[in-house]
Motif scaffolding. Sequence first.
Motif, PDB file in Angstrom:
ATOM      1  N   PHE B 250       0.830  -1.212   0.000  1.00 59.09           N
ATOM      2  CA  PHE B 250       0.000   0.000   0.000  1.00 59.09           C
ATOM      3  C   PHE B 250       0.859   1.253   0.000  1.00 59.09           C
ATOM      4  N   GLU B 251       1.947   1.210   0.782  1.00 57.17           N
ATOM      5  CA  GLU B 251       2.775   2.408   0.862  1.00 57.17           C
ATOM      6  C   GLU B 251       3.354   2.753  -0.512  1.00 57.17           C
ATOM      7  N   ILE B 252       3.741   1.722  -1.257  1.00 54.36           N
ATOM      8  CA  ILE B 252       4.242   1.958  -2.617  1.00 54.36           C
ATOM      9  C   ILE B 252       3.166   2.654  -3.445  1.00 54.36           C
ATOM     10  N   ALA B 253       1.939   2.128  -3.361  1.00 57.05           N
ATOM     11  CA  ALA B 253       0.847   2.720  -4.153  1.00 57.05           C
ATOM     12  C   ALA B 253       0.549   4.151  -3.700  1.00 57.05           C
ATOM     13  N   PHE B 254       0.566   4.371  -2.369  1.00 57.72           N
ATOM     14  CA  PHE B 254       0.347   5.724  -1.840  1.00 57.72           C
ATOM     15  C   PHE B 254       1.362   6.698  -2.432  1.00 57.72           C
ATOM     16  N   ILE B 255       2.634   6.307  -2.357  1.00 58.96           N
ATOM     17  CA  ILE B 255       3.698   7.182  -2.847  1.00 58.96           C
ATOM     18  C   ILE B 255       3.484   7.490  -4.318  1.00 58.96           C
ATOM     19  N   ALA B 256       3.141   6.447  -5.089  1.00 54.74           N
ATOM     20  CA  ALA B 256       2.969   6.640  -6.533  1.00 54.74           C
ATOM     21  C   ALA B 256       1.782   7.553  -6.822  1.00 54.74           C
ATOM     22  N   LEU B 257       0.679   7.306  -6.148  1.00 53.07           N
ATOM     23  CA  LEU B 257      -0.530   8.087  -6.443  1.00 53.07           C
ATOM     24  C   LEU B 257      -0.355   9.540  -6.042  1.00 53.07           C
TER      25      LEU B 257
END
Lengths: 241, 334
Positions: B250-257
């Motif tokens: 999730f953290e990866i997706a958060f950073i990307a978004l």
Amino acid sequence: MVLLEVRGMTKEFGGLRAIDSLDLTIEKGQIFGLIGPNGAGKSTAFNCIAGAFAPTAGVITFNNETINGQKPWNLCKKGLARTFQIVKPFASKSVLYNVMVASFATTNSRQVAEEKAIKVLESLNFADKKDILSSNLTIADRKRLEIARALATEPKLLLLDEVMAGLRPNEVDEMVEVLKKIREQGTTIFVIEHIMRAIMALSDRIVVIQFGKKIAEGTPKEIANNENVIKAYLGEDYVAA
Amino acid sequence: MNYKNINKVALVAILLIAFGLPLVIRSATYLHILVLLFFYAYLTTSWNLVGGFAGVLPLGHAAFVGIGAYTSTILFLQYGISPWIGMLVGGVLATIAGILIGLPTFKMRGAYFALATIAFAEGFRVIVENIDYIGPFKINGPRGLQIPPLDIGLANFMFASKEPYYYIILIMLVAVVVLTYVISRSKLGYYLNAGGEEPEAAMALGVNVARAKLIAMAMSSFLTAMAGTFYAQFTLYIHPKSIISLDLSFEIAFIALIGGRGSIAGPILGALLLRPVGDFSRIYFGDTLPGMHLIIFGLVLILVMHYQPRGLQEPLTRLYNNLIRRITHNTTGR
């Protein structure tokens, strides 16, 4: 020389027969029209030929090769390109980017793809808009972008699905000229259109379908006077006795 | 000085600062935070190949981190194989896993794809947590694996100080950013973008969308697994909760978004913003409110999606370009 030959093409969706053993033959260099009332199966016929659906039965021959059920991206590389009735631009990208996606069909080099894309845009008098985001284009320009993308794949046969729908009369005239120019450059055109003025002016030959079946075929003049066609479009009462 | 030259100067300046930081920052804590910042920027950039360019939302990349970390660690502990080699082996295994996951799931759209990838990653975590051995390989279930720091040195990918780790992850980050840049300007990049936005139109224009996505997935999972090995060597202790957790995905997706999916600067900007927020919330709220950082990320995400749906890179790029234009204008006007 025959470029596209369709024999006995049938497409069924569950119990519905959208196309019923359709036959047609397109010669190289022709502008070939396909017309019919709403829901006649025109776009379905296109989808079958361009590989979006596999036909339930029948044989489609393109450039002396049977292409039934082949994938759209392979057909595109063999020289069969199409536009969509409901335009599908890559909305977050520029016009040039959109066309470059298509011109990559015949090259791996970004530079070549860009040069080809610009050439296509210039031939459509569209180059001045190359940096505009495609989501900001007018409907006429979006239709033009559909054509530009299809052309950039260097097709032998171009399937145009209602590229004039929604255009103003003067834009229709412009588009007719564009299509004539494309044919002059050696691309055969297979066109679905509702605007009779345009299709009558453009086509060398027209096929009319209704409920998935061919009801008439001939030159524009023959079609305009065909009883079956008048019946299909206007109803029984309008057929001159 | 023209626009392109200024860009080059700015790029060189950023690189010089990044490589020079350890000379200024002597605190191990801050270096640790920076290493993790780069680690996340690297992970998100790798994720971006699929999640950004291909227009899908994978939420199971932690599985690839886990495969990388476990592969190199097992090979090192049981067979004495250098983690550098283990890194590549882990990458290959993750690539295979990525293709196997991608084959059935790339036909799904939107949330279904995201859910499917979560399912794969969670399934993998549960398996790793509940068994001690896979064949001859000891994975030690929920207790995880510890790497004894006996033979410190470059060959064993183990160092006594933080600086070597800092430089390794920085070089990895620079490499993956360069790779992303090259891909974004290549045929593959165009095909991924087109297939992500309008698959039907892309297919009609000669794009084999599924194939392009699989290639992106293969590269992304390989690169992600390499980060897993790095993490294992950096912390010298791995367990399923730390590297195969949903939190990580999730953290990866958060950073990307938040940074901006599908852009090159987005993942780096996202990591620059979110990692310090996360670290300080863990330092200050770690005891009282564990998980506070995820709540903050959620809030930031809502705000960013509302005002800048294409991520923070967009307004920042515009700002940067305006600034450059003003500078070039002033110098030529003189």
